[in-house]
Design a protein around this motif. Structure first.
Motif, PDB file in Angstrom:
ATOM      1  N   VAL A  11       0.841  -1.195   0.000  1.00 17.96           N
ATOM      2  CA  VAL A  11       0.000   0.000   0.000  1.00 17.96           C
ATOM      3  C   VAL A  11       0.877   1.246   0.000  1.00 17.96           C
ATOM      4  O   VAL A  11       0.625   2.216  -0.735  1.00 17.96           O
ATOM      5  CB  VAL A  11      -0.945   0.004   1.222  1.00 17.96           C
ATOM      6  N   ARG A  12       1.936   1.221   0.810  1.00 22.25           N
ATOM      7  CA  ARG A  12       2.843   2.363   0.877  1.00 22.25           C
ATOM      8  C   ARG A  12       3.637   2.540  -0.415  1.00 22.25           C
ATOM      9  O   ARG A  12       3.931   3.676  -0.818  1.00 22.25           O
ATOM     10  CB  ARG A  12       3.790   2.207   2.071  1.00 22.25           C
ATOM     11  N   VAL A  13       3.995   1.453  -1.056  1.00 19.49           N
ATOM     12  CA  VAL A  13       4.716   1.546  -2.338  1.00 19.49           C
ATOM     13  C   VAL A  13       3.843   2.254  -3.372  1.00 19.49           C
ATOM     14  O   VAL A  13       4.313   3.123  -4.122  1.00 19.49           O
ATOM     15  CB  VAL A  13       5.128   0.140  -2.832  1.00 19.49           C
ATOM     16  N   VAL A  14       2.557   1.906  -3.421  1.00 22.05           N
ATOM     17  CA  VAL A  14       1.632   2.555  -4.356  1.00 22.05           C
ATOM     18  C   VAL A  14       1.432   4.019  -3.973  1.00 22.05           C
ATOM     19  O   VAL A  14       1.473   4.913  -4.826  1.00 22.05           O
ATOM     20  CB  VAL A  14       0.281   1.806  -4.380  1.00 22.05           C
ATOM     21  N   ALA A  15       1.226   4.274  -2.676  1.00 27.98           N
ATOM     22  CA  ALA A  15       1.016   5.652  -2.218  1.00 27.98           C
ATOM     23  C   ALA A  15       2.213   6.532  -2.541  1.00 27.98           C
ATOM     24  O   ALA A  15       2.070   7.718  -2.878  1.00 27.98           O
ATOM     25  CB  ALA A  15       0.732   5.661  -0.719  1.00 27.98           C
ATOM     26  N   ALA A  74      11.966  -3.005  -5.485  1.00 27.72           N
ATOM     27  CA  ALA A  74      12.309  -4.205  -4.719  1.00 27.72           C
ATOM     28  C   ALA A  74      12.933  -3.840  -3.381  1.00 27.72           C
ATOM     29  O   ALA A  74      12.558  -4.380  -2.329  1.00 27.72           O
ATOM     30  CB  ALA A  74      13.241  -5.096  -5.526  1.00 27.72           C
ATOM     31  N   ALA A  75      13.894  -2.922  -3.426  1.00 25.22           N
ATOM     32  CA  ALA A  75      14.563  -2.507  -2.183  1.00 25.22           C
ATOM     33  C   ALA A  75      13.591  -1.786  -1.266  1.00 25.22           C
ATOM     34  O   ALA A  75      13.639  -1.948  -0.035  1.00 25.22           O
ATOM     35  CB  ALA A  75      15.757  -1.611  -2.509  1.00 25.22           C
ATOM     36  N   ARG A  76      12.707  -0.982  -1.838  1.00 23.79           N
ATOM     37  CA  ARG A  76      11.733  -0.248  -1.027  1.00 23.79           C
ATOM     38  C   ARG A  76      10.781  -1.211  -0.330  1.00 23.79           C
ATOM     39  O   ARG A  76      10.470  -1.063   0.846  1.00 23.79           O
ATOM     40  CB  ARG A  76      10.953   0.727  -1.910  1.00 23.79           C
ATOM     41  N   THR A  77      10.296  -2.208  -1.066  1.00 27.27           N
ATOM     42  CA  THR A  77       9.380  -3.184  -0.484  1.00 27.27           C
ATOM     43  C   THR A  77      10.050  -3.949   0.646  1.00 27.27           C
ATOM     44  O   THR A  77       9.465  -4.135   1.726  1.00 27.27           O
ATOM     45  CB  THR A  77       8.883  -4.156  -1.564  1.00 27.27           C
ATOM     46  N   PHE A  78      11.295  -4.385   0.422  1.00 22.40           N
ATOM     47  CA  PHE A  78      12.036  -5.086   1.471  1.00 22.40           C
ATOM     48  C   PHE A  78      12.218  -4.191   2.689  1.00 22.40           C
ATOM     49  O   PHE A  78      12.033  -4.623   3.839  1.00 22.40           O
ATOM     50  CB  PHE A  78      13.401  -5.526   0.936  1.00 22.40           C
ATOM     51  N   GLN A 135      12.709  12.092  10.172  1.00 23.72           N
ATOM     52  CA  GLN A 135      11.319  12.260   9.768  1.00 23.72           C
ATOM     53  C   GLN A 135      10.776  10.982   9.133  1.00 23.72           C
ATOM     54  O   GLN A 135      11.453  10.339   8.329  1.00 23.72           O
ATOM     55  CB  GLN A 135      11.204  13.431   8.777  1.00 23.72           C
ATOM     56  N   TRP A 136       9.542  10.645   9.491  1.00 19.54           N
ATOM     57  CA  TRP A 136       8.870   9.461   8.956  1.00 19.54           C
ATOM     58  C   TRP A 136       7.475   9.855   8.506  1.00 19.54           C
ATOM     59  O   TRP A 136       6.731  10.516   9.235  1.00 19.54           O
ATOM     60  CB  TRP A 136       8.803   8.364  10.008  1.00 19.54           C
ATOM     61  N   HIS A 137       7.093   9.460   7.278  1.00 18.93           N
ATOM     62  CA  HIS A 137       5.769   9.737   6.730  1.00 18.93           C
ATOM     63  C   HIS A 137       5.060   8.408   6.529  1.00 18.93           C
ATOM     64  O   HIS A 137       5.339   7.680   5.569  1.00 18.93           O
ATOM     65  CB  HIS A 137       5.894  10.501   5.401  1.00 18.93           C
ATOM     66  N   ALA A 138       4.170   8.072   7.454  1.00 18.67           N
ATOM     67  CA  ALA A 138       3.562   6.739   7.477  1.00 18.67           C
ATOM     68  C   ALA A 138       2.769   6.392   6.218  1.00 18.67           C
ATOM     69  O   ALA A 138       2.853   5.249   5.739  1.00 18.67           O
ATOM     70  CB  ALA A 138       2.685   6.604   8.723  1.00 18.67           C
ATOM     71  N   PRO A 139       1.960   7.287   5.653  1.00 21.29           N
ATOM     72  CA  PRO A 139       1.159   6.881   4.490  1.00 21.29           C
ATOM     73  C   PRO A 139       1.981   6.387   3.305  1.00 21.29           C
ATOM     74  O   PRO A 139       1.547   5.502   2.569  1.00 21.29           O
ATOM     75  CB  PRO A 139       0.392   8.162   4.134  1.00 21.29           C
ATOM     76  N   THR A 140       3.163   6.961   3.105  1.00 27.20           N
ATOM     77  CA  THR A 140       3.987   6.587   1.947  1.00 27.20           C
ATOM     78  C   THR A 140       5.210   5.763   2.308  1.00 27.20           C
ATOM     79  O   THR A 140       5.869   5.209   1.420  1.00 27.20           O
ATOM     80  CB  THR A 140       4.486   7.855   1.225  1.00 27.20           C
ATOM     81  N   GLY A 141       5.551   5.686   3.589  1.00 22.06           N
ATOM     82  CA  GLY A 141       6.780   5.009   3.982  1.00 22.06           C
ATOM     83  C   GLY A 141       8.025   5.795   3.657  1.00 22.06           C
ATOM     84  O   GLY A 141       9.137   5.245   3.650  1.00 22.06           O
ATOM     85  N   ARG A 142       7.890   7.092   3.400  1.00 25.72           N
ATOM     86  CA  ARG A 142       9.063   7.924   3.125  1.00 25.72           C
ATOM     87  C   ARG A 142       9.731   8.322   4.439  1.00 25.72           C
ATOM     88  O   ARG A 142       9.056   8.600   5.428  1.00 25.72           O
ATOM     89  CB  ARG A 142       8.652   9.182   2.352  1.00 25.72           C
ATOM     90  N   SER A 143      11.034   8.365   4.411  1.00 21.34           N
ATOM     91  CA  SER A 143      11.781   8.768   5.604  1.00 21.34           C
ATOM     92  C   SER A 143      12.966   9.622   5.190  1.00 21.34           C
ATOM     93  O   SER A 143      13.488   9.480   4.079  1.00 21.34           O
ATOM     94  CB  SER A 143      12.279   7.543   6.386  1.00 21.34           C
ATOM     95  N   THR A 144      13.362  10.495   6.087  1.00 21.18           N
ATOM     96  CA  THR A 144      14.561  11.306   5.867  1.00 21.18           C
ATOM     97  C   THR A 144      15.303  11.414   7.190  1.00 21.18           C
ATOM     98  O   THR A 144      14.759  11.919   8.171  1.00 21.18           O
ATOM     99  CB  THR A 144      14.212  12.716   5.359  1.00 21.18           C
TER     100      THR A 144
END
Length: 379
Positions: free
Chosen positions: A16-20, A91-95, A126-135
């Protein structure tokens, strides 16, 4: 916290996060370094607005996280920063999202790093839960006099001593996990290991052909015990005195300076057997260094751990734990080797695995595992 880091919710939320991530604009949360503007850098560097003029990428590495070294130009000079973000490759993002590596590390730097005494200070986490983005933004340790030693290289005995002292400080601070609540919400336990370790032990205990050619003669036969007793290995590895541990303590994850060492890459930090950090570090260190100094380094670790009314572990118990937990260093190195050069360069991969296998042979670690499983100590 315990539920947020459970493996099952991670498996379901990752796709879900990969798509978002493909849909949500960068204005909601930065995805790559290019999404970070000058005002953002002004803020994290504590500079007056308008001070930062531009930034330039110096190095970039795609692995279990996206690692970028940037030079930020501002009034009065420039500052080099190390930035980690969730991988952009699918692939790396999903893992990463299933394993919750970046989420875990952001949580660590945002809540616990300052208490460890052996971690860098993050400028942003920083963590963004809907997308799984982090910095995650860290200072350039090289500018502060620290150096790194690749896994395939040899650290000095002095550097090894500094690393051991840093681990002892970490473990002493959190000894016994007495500051964790009943759900371990202080920092989440590594819940992946409960089901991941048996699978890895069953597979690696069979010694896949692509690994066997890089291992000492006769090693495969000895390793079968971790396949035959795979279901018991997690409990065994967690049966020793507990603390908060780095959990990935090879020398490549340690920055050295003349007066101290700091540990980096806290993506899999957890509650676990304290001496695992020591065992993992030495098992994957240079073989001649380990053989020459392992007893002195263990004595140093125990002394540093006991300093200031810290916990005392008897020599025999510590040596036994070291022999058993050195197996975790081999498992980590062997898993990395299965990915070829996608997680580490190939020299690091093969050198780390061979060193760990040699350490298990030197220490008769599989014999120690078998004896402990046959006669588990009363606790």
């Amino acid at each position: 916290m315990a539920n947020r880091f459970s493996p099952f919710s991670a498996i379901f939320s990752a796709p879900v996060r990969v798509v978002a991530d493909r849909i949500v604009p960068a204005s909601a949360a930065p995805r790559v370094v290019e999404d970070l503007d000058s005002r953002w850098f002004d803020r994290i560097l504590g500079l007056p607005q308008g001070s930062v003029r531009n930034c330039e990428v110096r190095d970039i590495d795609h692995g279990t996280s996206l690692r970028v070294r940037v030079e930020v130009f501002h009034d009065g000079g420039s500052t080099t920063l190390f930035i980690k973000q969730t991988p952009t490759r699918v692939a790396a993002r999903t893992f990463n999202l299933i394993s919750r590596l970046c989420e875990h590390e952001v949580y660590f730097y945002g809540h616990r790093a300052a208490e460890t005494g052996c971690a860098p200070t993050a400028l942003a986490a920083q963590w963004h839960a809907p997308t799984g983005r982090s910095t995650l933004v860290l200072p350039d340790l090289g500018a502060d006099g620290f150096t790194f030693v690749e896994i395939a290289q040899q650290c000095s005995s002095d550097q090894a001593a500094k690393a051991v002292e840093a681990m002892a400080l970490l473990h002493r601070t959190f000894w016994g996990a007495q500051r964790f609540d009943s759900r371990r919400e202080y920092v989440p336990a590594n819940m992946m290991s409960a089901w991941g370790n048996p699978l890895l032990c069953r597979y690696l205990g069979g010694t896949p052909e692509r690994l066997e050619e890089h291992l000492p003669t006769g090693f495969a036969a000895q390793a079968r015990i971790i396949r035959d007793r795979a279901g018991d290995m997690s409990a065994l590895f967690n049966s020793f005195d507990q603390s908060f541990i780095h959990n990935d303590s090879h020398q490549g994850n340690i920055a050295f300076r003349a007066d101290r060492a700091v540990l980096v890459d806290w993506q899999v930090c957890a509650v676990g057997s304290a001496i695992k950090d020591f065992a993992y570090f030495l098992a994957t260190a240079d073989t001649e260094l380990r053989r020459a100094h392992e007893r002195d380094l263990l004595a140093l670790y125990l002394d540093a751990l006991a300093a200031g009314d810290g916990p005392v572990i008897g020599w025999d118990d510590a040596w036994h734990a070291y022999r058993v937990l050195a197996v975790t260093g081999y498992i980590a190195a062997a898993v990395t080797s299965l990915f070829g050069d996608r997680l580490q360069n190939i020299d690091n991969v093969r050198t780390g695995m061979l060193r760990a296998a040699t350490a298990l042979d030197d220490l008769d670690s599989f014999e120690a595992v078998g004896a402990t499983l046959a006669h588990p100590p009363a606790r």
